[in-house]
Motif scaffolding. Structure first.
Motif, PDB file in Angstrom:
ATOM      1  N   ALA A  65      -8.342 -17.940   8.536  1.00 21.47           N
ATOM      2  CA  ALA A  65      -8.301 -17.185   9.601  1.00 21.47           C
ATOM      3  C   ALA A  65      -8.987 -15.776   9.171  1.00 21.47           C
ATOM      4  N   VAL A  66      -8.389 -15.233   8.176  1.00 16.08           N
ATOM      5  CA  VAL A  66      -8.940 -14.014   7.521  1.00 16.08           C
ATOM      6  C   VAL A  66     -10.330 -14.067   7.214  1.00 16.08           C
ATOM      7  N   GLU A  67     -10.521 -15.312   6.519  1.00 13.71           N
ATOM      8  CA  GLU A  67     -12.087 -15.472   6.007  1.00 13.71           C
ATOM      9  C   GLU A  67     -13.222 -15.488   7.271  1.00 13.71           C
ATOM     10  N   ALA A  68     -12.715 -16.157   8.255  1.00 11.14           N
ATOM     11  CA  ALA A  68     -13.328 -16.418   9.638  1.00 11.14           C
ATOM     12  C   ALA A  68     -13.383 -14.957  10.460  1.00 11.14           C
ATOM     13  N   GLY A  69     -12.642 -14.034  10.074  1.00 13.24           N
ATOM     14  CA  GLY A  69     -12.704 -12.922  10.914  1.00 13.24           C
ATOM     15  C   GLY A  69     -11.997 -12.802  12.000  1.00 13.24           C
ATOM     16  N   THR A  70     -11.254 -13.832  12.372  1.00 15.41           N
ATOM     17  CA  THR A  70     -10.564 -13.931  13.710  1.00 15.41           C
ATOM     18  C   THR A  70      -9.108 -13.008  13.680  1.00 15.41           C
ATOM     19  N   VAL A  71      -8.685 -12.753  12.535  1.00 10.08           N
ATOM     20  CA  VAL A  71      -7.384 -12.094  12.324  1.00 10.08           C
ATOM     21  C   VAL A  71      -7.406 -10.995  11.397  1.00 10.08           C
ATOM     22  N   GLY A  72      -6.666  -9.792  11.594  1.00  6.80           N
ATOM     23  CA  GLY A  72      -6.584  -8.892  10.514  1.00  6.80           C
ATOM     24  C   GLY A  72      -5.329  -9.001   9.515  1.00  6.80           C
ATOM     25  N   MET A  73      -5.700  -8.755   8.370  1.00  9.53           N
ATOM     26  CA  MET A  73      -4.441  -8.876   7.461  1.00  9.53           C
ATOM     27  C   MET A  73      -4.130  -7.484   6.873  1.00  9.53           C
ATOM     28  N   PHE A  74      -2.890  -7.044   7.021  1.00  9.01           N
ATOM     29  CA  PHE A  74      -2.472  -5.767   6.466  1.00  9.01           C
ATOM     30  C   PHE A  74      -1.186  -5.917   5.761  1.00  9.01           C
ATOM     31  N   SER A  75      -1.361  -5.671   4.414  1.00 10.35           N
ATOM     32  CA  SER A  75      -2.427  -4.964   3.753  1.00 10.35           C
ATOM     33  C   SER A  75      -3.118  -6.075   3.014  1.00 10.35           C
ATOM     34  N   ARG A  76      -4.587  -5.889   2.723  1.00 14.55           N
ATOM     35  CA  ARG A  76      -5.405  -6.885   1.960  1.00 14.55           C
ATOM     36  C   ARG A  76      -4.668  -7.520   0.562  1.00 14.55           C
ATOM     37  N   LEU A  77      -4.685  -8.783   0.227  1.00 18.85           N
ATOM     38  CA  LEU A  77      -3.893  -9.189  -0.655  1.00 18.85           C
ATOM     39  C   LEU A  77      -4.226  -8.596  -2.202  1.00 18.85           C
ATOM     40  N   ASP A  78      -5.466  -8.169  -2.424  1.00 13.95           N
ATOM     41  CA  ASP A  78      -5.723  -7.346  -3.544  1.00 13.95           C
ATOM     42  C   ASP A  78      -4.956  -6.345  -3.812  1.00 13.95           C
ATOM     43  N   ALA A  79      -4.362  -5.596  -2.747  1.00 16.71           N
ATOM     44  CA  ALA A  79      -3.589  -4.298  -2.874  1.00 16.71           C
ATOM     45  C   ALA A  79      -2.603  -4.465  -4.087  1.00 16.71           C
ATOM     46  N   GLU A  80      -1.915  -5.711  -4.261  1.00 10.02           N
ATOM     47  CA  GLU A  80      -0.933  -5.877  -5.242  1.00 10.02           C
ATOM     48  C   GLU A  80      -1.704  -5.727  -6.609  1.00 10.02           C
ATOM     49  N   LEU A  81      -2.742  -6.357  -6.714  1.00  2.91           N
ATOM     50  CA  LEU A  81      -3.434  -5.873  -8.162  1.00  2.91           C
ATOM     51  C   LEU A  81      -3.247  -4.535  -8.588  1.00  2.91           C
ATOM     52  N   TYR A  82      -3.232  -3.552  -7.759  1.00  6.81           N
ATOM     53  CA  TYR A  82      -3.426  -2.226  -8.173  1.00  6.81           C
ATOM     54  C   TYR A  82      -1.817  -1.599  -8.248  1.00  6.81           C
ATOM     55  N   GLY A  83      -1.015  -2.220  -7.401  1.00  8.67           N
ATOM     56  CA  GLY A  83       0.354  -1.774  -7.507  1.00  8.67           C
ATOM     57  C   GLY A  83       1.197  -2.549  -8.550  1.00  8.67           C
ATOM     58  N   ASN A  84       0.653  -3.432  -9.179  1.00  8.37           N
ATOM     59  CA  ASN A  84       1.255  -4.076 -10.243  1.00  8.37           C
ATOM     60  C   ASN A  84       1.462  -3.223 -11.439  1.00  8.37           C
ATOM     61  N   LYS A  85       2.633  -3.432 -12.042  1.00 12.82           N
ATOM     62  CA  LYS A  85       3.243  -2.685 -13.394  1.00 12.82           C
ATOM     63  C   LYS A  85       2.351  -2.647 -14.489  1.00 12.82           C
ATOM     64  N   GLY A  86       1.413  -3.821 -14.684  1.00 16.87           N
ATOM     65  CA  GLY A  86       0.499  -4.062 -15.838  1.00 16.87           C
ATOM     66  C   GLY A  86      -0.716  -3.111 -15.329  1.00 16.87           C
ATOM     67  N   ALA A  87      -0.852  -2.762 -14.320  1.00 19.41           N
ATOM     68  CA  ALA A  87      -2.095  -1.963 -13.951  1.00 19.41           C
ATOM     69  C   ALA A  87      -1.754  -0.743 -14.638  1.00 19.41           C
ATOM     70  N   LEU A  88      -0.483  -0.067 -14.204  1.00 15.20           N
ATOM     71  CA  LEU A  88       0.037   1.126 -14.518  1.00 15.20           C
ATOM     72  C   LEU A  88      -0.125   1.142 -16.305  1.00 15.20           C
ATOM     73  N   ALA A  89      -0.010   0.099 -16.919  1.00 13.65           N
ATOM     74  CA  ALA A  89      -0.008   0.051 -18.252  1.00 13.65           C
ATOM     75  C   ALA A  89      -1.290   0.313 -18.874  1.00 13.65           C
ATOM     76  N   LEU A  90      -2.642  -0.171 -17.970  1.00 14.39           N
ATOM     77  CA  LEU A  90      -3.830  -0.207 -18.324  1.00 14.39           C
ATOM     78  C   LEU A  90      -4.156   1.351 -17.993  1.00 14.39           C
ATOM     79  N   LEU A  91      -3.632   2.008 -17.191  1.00  9.54           N
ATOM     80  CA  LEU A  91      -3.858   3.667 -17.095  1.00  9.54           C
ATOM     81  C   LEU A  91      -3.220   4.336 -18.391  1.00  9.54           C
TER      82      LEU A  91
END
Length: 483
Positions: free
Chosen positions: A274-300
């Motif tokens: 449904a998200v890919e077809a654009g018939t429903v909104g997703m909040f928040s996008r699933l890639d949000a957790e890429l950036y909130g991942n503790k491993g991402a902080l380690a990269l910074l």
């Protein structure tokens, strides 16, 4: 009377001034939070474990936190471009997601820009606030924090103090709803859109009451919210439905960490289609957790990536982030020297904490100072090359609160949950309110509800531009009570 001096209130002096007022008024601590403790709404999430007084935040601290958190959020969300050639899948692999999770994130990242929304976990040490984690997702606990503020203000002592000093608070739920409406704008045009508050089946068993609290609050904000889990969502006639009702948007409380195996991805398939077809909104996008991942902080934090950031960005990282590294056979110490992991972990056991990159709520964390040496080294060895980070221990400063008896005090240690929103959406500086968790144990590994913490609300001074128009700092006697 003009004394010729500029009096600047700070968080600590406000706290001292309020404790002095309580001592003069001889108000027992139990009375101060009575309205909040009695609230059935707040009891669902906080089990009536509430601090008797709020915590105060100065205008300067509010501004600095909003600025630093916005900078870190911007740096985290830019990691695919800076490190991985704009490949979000490579970042997903880099922070420890398995192939099923990587594909889920790829498919769930379509749509408009990710609107800034996050909640930090901060400790305050002598040098200032330090960021332990930045939870970038829609599944943020503490959304009802303003209800604590409102309940506490029913006690006349706090109401007088807040009015006298021109203090305020930000309703975090308004920040969250603003982000929801912005990220899913093309789907929420109806006067009362229908939003599915979707959890994962296992966690829904215990979290459903909390979602019903959120649904009741959203009802008052013009949203028909339906608590559910992803297994309740299905497709019919090209639309996503929950319990037979067409859904305009999915407010996501399930986490990528719960999508482990192909059968989990299959359960989520109707939502992703449904998200890919654009018939429903997703909040928040699933890639949000890429950036909130503790491993991402380690990269910074990793010194090998310093050249990717400009001088101001490096200064923010150095000031705000504790040393954080992925668990690898060798480790680069803060002074730049390289040594083997076992020697490093053994020598610094009482200054390190081991964290899984994906789990939340304190799950899987091992604080070096809380376990025997043999267990510590074994757990670190098991984590090598896996989805784990090591982080420098932050020792939070003690904060003083009223004791149970009038005129007495007690010491607590705080985890500051500062929310950050999107200035383009909220029209403010991005500060989205705050909730604190407090423990009396100075050696606690993680200050959380699961470790028995109490919860408190925060009042802050207005932003400096607004503060200039609010010069009332209280009576001379009250000013003299502040150092």
């Amino acid at each position: 009377m003009d004394t010729g001096q500029t009096i600047t209130l700070t968080r600590s002096t406000l706290g001292r001034a309020y404790r002095a007022q309580l001592a003069r008024d001889a108000v027992p601590a139990a009375q101060l939070a009575a309205e909040a403790v009695a609230s059935d709404l707040l009891a669902v999430g906080y089990h009536r474990r509430l601090l008797p007084v709020p915590v105060f935040l100065s205008a300067a601290e509010r501004t600095a936190l909003a600025t630093d958190l916005a900078t870190i959020h911007r740096l985290l969300t830019s990691l695919p471009e800076r490190l991985f050639g704009a490949d979000a899948g490579a970042l997903a692999r880099g922070v420890g997601m398995n192939p099923v999770q990587q594909e889920t994130v790829r498919r769930g990242s379509a749509g408009p820009r990710l609107v800034r929304l996050a909640r930090s976990d901060l400790y305050r040490e002598r040098e200032g606030f330090k960021l332990l984690e930045l939870n970038i997702t829609s599944a943020l606990g503490g959304f009802e924090n303003a209800e604590i503020n409102r309940a506490m203000l029913r006690h006349p002592s706090l109401a007088r103090f807040v009015e006298r000093h021109g203090l305020e608070y930000v309703d975090t739920l308004e920040t969250i709803v603003s982000a929801l409406r912005a990220e899913c704008a093309e789907h929420l045009g109806a006067d009362r859109p229908t939003v599915a508050l979707a959890d994962w089946p296992e966690s829904y068993r215990t979290y459903e009451p909390r979602l019903r609290v959120l649904a009741a609050l959203l009802d008052g904000m013009g949203i028909d919210a339906v608590p559910c889990h992803v297994g309740h969502l299905s497709e019919r006639n090209g639309r996503l439905e929950v319990h037979g009702r067409p859904v305009d948007a999915v407010f996501r409380f399930f986490l990528v960490e719960e999508i482990v195996a192909p059968r989990d991805a299959e359960l989520l398939e109707p939502v992703l289609r449904a998200v890919e077809a654009g018939t429903v909104g997703m909040f928040s996008r699933l890639d949000a957790e890429l950036y909130g991942n503790k491993g991402a902080l380690a990269l910074l934090s990793d010194e090998r990536n310093r050249d990717l950031f400009d001088a101001a960005e490096r200064a923010c990282i150095d000031r705000f982030l504790p040393w954080t590294r992925h668990v690898r056979p060798t480790v680069c110490e803060p002074d730049g020297s390289v040594c083997d992991l076992e020697s490093f972990a053994k020598a610094r056991q009482h200054d390190l904490i081991l964290k899984p990159t994906l789990l939340h709520g304190g799950c899987g964390i091992v604080a070096g100072w809380t376990v025997p040496p043999g267990e510590w080294l074994a757990r670190v060895a098991e984590a090598v090359d896996g989805p784990y980070v090591l982080q420098r221990r932050i020792r939070p400063l003690a904060e003083t609160f009223p004791g149970d008896e009038v005129g007495t005090e007690r010491t607590m240690y705080l985890n500051w949950g500062v929310f950050v929103g999107d200035p383009q959406v909220t029209g403010s500086d991005g500060y989205g309110g705050c909730i604190v968790r407090a423990s009396a144990d100075p050696q606690v590994g993680v200050i959380s509800m699961s470790s028995g913490a109490q919860v408190g609300c925060v009042f802050n001074e207005p932003r400096p531009s607004a503060a200039a128009a609010s010069p009332d700092l209280g009576s001379p006697a009250e000013r003299e009570s502040q150092p």
